[in-house]
Write a protein that holds these residues in place. Structure first.
Motif, PDB file in Angstrom:
ATOM      1  N   TRP A 128      52.975 -35.052 115.549  1.00 34.30           N
ATOM      2  CA  TRP A 128      53.840 -35.567 114.490  1.00 34.30           C
ATOM      3  C   TRP A 128      53.334 -35.162 113.114  1.00 34.30           C
ATOM      4  CZ3 TRP A 128      55.245 -41.265 116.094  1.00 34.30           C
ATOM      5  CH2 TRP A 128      56.001 -41.230 117.274  1.00 34.30           C
ATOM      6  N   LEU A 129      52.009 -35.143 112.934  1.00 28.24           N
ATOM      7  CA  LEU A 129      51.477 -34.705 111.638  1.00 28.24           C
ATOM      8  C   LEU A 129      51.648 -33.203 111.463  1.00 28.24           C
ATOM      9  CD1 LEU A 129      48.296 -36.912 111.177  1.00 28.24           C
ATOM     10  CD2 LEU A 129      50.560 -37.181 110.149  1.00 28.24           C
ATOM     11  N   ARG A 130      51.489 -32.448 112.529  1.00 28.80           N
ATOM     12  CA  ARG A 130      51.729 -31.000 112.440  1.00 28.80           C
ATOM     13  C   ARG A 130      53.193 -30.726 112.091  1.00 28.80           C
ATOM     14  NH1 ARG A 130      48.074 -31.058 116.690  1.00 28.80           N
ATOM     15  NH2 ARG A 130      49.654 -30.850 118.310  1.00 28.80           N
ATOM     16  N   GLN A 131      54.084 -31.625 112.497  1.00 29.66           N
ATOM     17  CA  GLN A 131      55.508 -31.498 112.179  1.00 29.66           C
ATOM     18  C   GLN A 131      55.841 -32.117 110.812  1.00 29.66           C
ATOM     19  OE1 GLN A 131      57.411 -33.527 115.445  1.00 29.66           O
ATOM     20  NE2 GLN A 131      56.830 -31.978 116.944  1.00 29.66           N
ATOM     21  N   ASP A 132      54.820 -32.633 110.105  1.00 30.20           N
ATOM     22  CA  ASP A 132      54.997 -33.226 108.782  1.00 30.20           C
ATOM     23  C   ASP A 132      55.971 -34.417 108.809  1.00 30.20           C
ATOM     24  OD1 ASP A 132      54.291 -33.362 106.112  1.00 30.20           O
ATOM     25  OD2 ASP A 132      55.924 -32.041 105.476  1.00 30.20           O
ATOM     26  N   LEU A 133      55.911 -35.206 109.874  1.00 30.82           N
ATOM     27  CA  LEU A 133      56.860 -36.311 110.048  1.00 30.82           C
ATOM     28  C   LEU A 133      56.888 -37.301 108.881  1.00 30.82           C
ATOM     29  CD1 LEU A 133      58.975 -37.740 111.803  1.00 30.82           C
ATOM     30  CD2 LEU A 133      57.087 -38.950 112.913  1.00 30.82           C
ATOM     31  N   PRO A 134      55.741 -37.807 108.390  1.00 33.99           N
ATOM     32  CA  PRO A 134      55.840 -38.797 107.301  1.00 33.99           C
ATOM     33  C   PRO A 134      56.602 -38.273 106.081  1.00 33.99           C
ATOM     34  CG  PRO A 134      53.647 -38.845 108.262  1.00 33.99           C
ATOM     35  CD  PRO A 134      54.357 -37.650 108.861  1.00 33.99           C
ATOM     36  N   ASP A 135      56.309 -37.068 105.631  1.00 32.85           N
ATOM     37  CA  ASP A 135      57.006 -36.521 104.462  1.00 32.85           C
ATOM     38  C   ASP A 135      58.479 -36.260 104.755  1.00 32.85           C
ATOM     39  OD1 ASP A 135      54.836 -36.650 102.776  1.00 32.85           O
ATOM     40  OD2 ASP A 135      54.199 -34.587 103.158  1.00 32.85           O
ATOM     41  N   ARG A 136      58.777 -35.791 105.941  1.00 29.85           N
ATOM     42  CA  ARG A 136      60.175 -35.556 106.306  1.00 29.85           C
ATOM     43  C   ARG A 136      60.967 -36.866 106.277  1.00 29.85           C
ATOM     44  NH1 ARG A 136      59.660 -33.174 111.782  1.00 29.85           N
ATOM     45  NH2 ARG A 136      61.925 -33.237 111.831  1.00 29.85           N
ATOM     46  N   LEU A 137      60.347 -37.965 106.718  1.00 29.21           N
ATOM     47  CA  LEU A 137      61.014 -39.268 106.692  1.00 29.21           C
ATOM     48  C   LEU A 137      61.275 -39.729 105.260  1.00 29.21           C
ATOM     49  CD1 LEU A 137      59.071 -41.061 109.567  1.00 29.21           C
ATOM     50  CD2 LEU A 137      61.477 -40.340 109.618  1.00 29.21           C
ATOM     51  N   VAL A 138      60.301 -39.524 104.367  1.00 34.19           N
ATOM     52  CA  VAL A 138      60.488 -39.891 102.956  1.00 34.19           C
ATOM     53  C   VAL A 138      61.683 -39.149 102.377  1.00 34.19           C
ATOM     54  CG1 VAL A 138      59.507 -39.654 100.629  1.00 34.19           C
ATOM     55  CG2 VAL A 138      58.079 -40.495 102.485  1.00 34.19           C
ATOM     56  N   HIS A 139      61.736 -37.836 102.604  1.00 36.38           N
ATOM     57  CA  HIS A 139      62.809 -37.026 102.031  1.00 36.38           C
ATOM     58  C   HIS A 139      64.176 -37.374 102.611  1.00 36.38           C
ATOM     59  CE1 HIS A 139      60.172 -34.652  99.590  1.00 36.38           C
ATOM     60  NE2 HIS A 139      59.426 -34.341 100.627  1.00 36.38           N
ATOM     61  N   LYS A 140      64.221 -37.699 103.877  1.00 33.46           N
ATOM     62  CA  LYS A 140      65.511 -37.975 104.516  1.00 33.46           C
ATOM     63  C   LYS A 140      66.041 -39.372 104.183  1.00 33.46           C
ATOM     64  CE  LYS A 140      68.261 -37.557 108.528  1.00 33.46           C
ATOM     65  NZ  LYS A 140      69.166 -36.459 108.467  1.00 33.46           N
ATOM     66  N   PHE A 141      65.149 -40.378 104.174  1.00 36.90           N
ATOM     67  CA  PHE A 141      65.622 -41.765 104.063  1.00 36.90           C
ATOM     68  C   PHE A 141      65.339 -42.428 102.713  1.00 36.90           C
ATOM     69  CE2 PHE A 141      64.982 -40.954 108.615  1.00 36.90           C
ATOM     70  CZ  PHE A 141      66.283 -41.117 109.025  1.00 36.90           C
ATOM     71  N   HIS A 142      64.547 -41.799 101.866  1.00 42.06           N
ATOM     72  CA  HIS A 142      64.267 -42.327 100.521  1.00 42.06           C
ATOM     73  C   HIS A 142      63.730 -43.757 100.558  1.00 42.06           C
ATOM     74  CE1 HIS A 142      66.209 -38.701  99.147  1.00 42.06           C
ATOM     75  NE2 HIS A 142      67.241 -38.998  99.907  1.00 42.06           N
ATOM     76  N   LEU A 143      62.839 -43.995 101.500  1.00 49.39           N
ATOM     77  CA  LEU A 143      62.153 -45.280 101.620  1.00 49.39           C
ATOM     78  C   LEU A 143      60.651 -45.029 101.562  1.00 49.39           C
ATOM     79  CD1 LEU A 143      64.009 -46.959 104.636  1.00 49.39           C
ATOM     80  CD2 LEU A 143      64.029 -47.738 102.264  1.00 49.39           C
ATOM     81  N   PRO A 144      59.873 -46.057 101.187  1.00 48.54           N
ATOM     82  CA  PRO A 144      58.430 -45.885 101.274  1.00 48.54           C
ATOM     83  C   PRO A 144      58.037 -45.654 102.730  1.00 48.54           C
ATOM     84  CG  PRO A 144      58.999 -47.926 100.114  1.00 48.54           C
ATOM     85  CD  PRO A 144      60.270 -47.359 100.669  1.00 48.54           C
ATOM     86  N   VAL A 145      57.135 -44.715 102.945  1.00 50.22           N
ATOM     87  CA  VAL A 145      56.628 -44.429 104.288  1.00 50.22           C
ATOM     88  C   VAL A 145      55.119 -44.591 104.254  1.00 50.22           C
ATOM     89  CG1 VAL A 145      56.313 -42.683 106.083  1.00 50.22           C
ATOM     90  CG2 VAL A 145      58.506 -42.861 104.898  1.00 50.22           C
ATOM     91  N   THR A 146      54.612 -45.442 105.118  1.00 47.24           N
ATOM     92  CA  THR A 146      53.183 -45.643 105.251  1.00 47.24           C
ATOM     93  C   THR A 146      52.732 -44.993 106.551  1.00 47.24           C
ATOM     94  OG1 THR A 146      53.292 -47.725 104.034  1.00 47.24           O
ATOM     95  CG2 THR A 146      51.342 -47.377 105.398  1.00 47.24           C
ATOM     96  N   HIS A 147      51.692 -44.174 106.449  1.00 47.60           N
ATOM     97  CA  HIS A 147      51.158 -43.503 107.633  1.00 47.60           C
ATOM     98  C   HIS A 147      49.863 -44.186 108.050  1.00 47.60           C
ATOM     99  CE1 HIS A 147      48.512 -40.248 109.384  1.00 47.60           C
ATOM    100  NE2 HIS A 147      49.419 -40.510 110.305  1.00 47.60           N
ATOM    101  N   VAL A 148      49.757 -44.479 109.326  1.00 49.37           N
ATOM    102  CA  VAL A 148      48.549 -45.050 109.910  1.00 49.37           C
ATOM    103  C   VAL A 148      48.100 -44.103 111.009  1.00 49.37           C
ATOM    104  CG1 VAL A 148      47.556 -47.002 111.170  1.00 49.37           C
ATOM    105  CG2 VAL A 148      49.376 -47.399 109.522  1.00 49.37           C
TER     106      VAL A 148
END
Length: 153
Positions: A128-148
């Motif tokens: 998921w990190l190699r796929q840049d999931l956290p940043d992709r979620l921020v850009h798509k949904f415009h919500l705060p994204v916290t990565h753990v």
């Protein structure tokens, strides 16, 4: 009431994720919706351990039907829901599409959240990190994204 969408699979029962959930619960009433992508069994870290094959020198892959992936994801979901409820949160969730972006898209349909929490394997192991999931979620949904990132798997 704060509403959190949590996307996780292999790290759903990690201490790191539960610690963050307890922090959110301490801030006030919290509702969690857990999205558990049904990661194919062959992609699970426990299945990816190298087992040398003396004749071929390769690493076998352990495959499993989609039903097995869903069963494993459901077991993780059930355990996490019990933990969150015991910690004082309102919690629900579902086993979803194996692709985490599609899983989150489906969960967002008809629901509103204040934050998306993404729980992953450590960086060296996380697809998921190699796929840049956290940043992709921020850009798509415009919500705060916290990565753990879980420290242990």
């Amino acid at each position: 009431m704060h509403r959190y969408l949590v996307v996780a699979n292999q790290t759903l029962d990690s201490d790191d994720l539960m610690e963050l959930a307890r922090e959110r619960i301490a801030e006030g009433p919290a509702e969690f919706w857990l999205v558990v992508p049904a990661t194919p069994v062959k992609d699970l870290v426990s299945s990816a351990m190298a087992i040398p094959m003396p004749v071929m020198g390769g690493v076998p892959t352990i495959s499993g039907p989609p039903a097995e992936a869903r069963r494993l994801a459901q077991a993780k979901l059930d355990a996490a829901l019990k933990k969150l409820t015991a910690a004082g949160a309102t919690a629900g969730g579902e086993v979803c599409d194996p692709d985490p972006m599609r899983a989150v898209e489906a969960a967002m349909s008809g629901r509103e959240f204040d934050e998306i929490i993404v729980s992953t394997l450590p960086k060296r192991l996380s697809r998921w990190l190699r796929q840049d999931l956290p940043d992709r979620l921020v850009h798509k949904f415009h919500l705060p994204v916290t990565h753990v990132a879980a420290k242990d798997v």
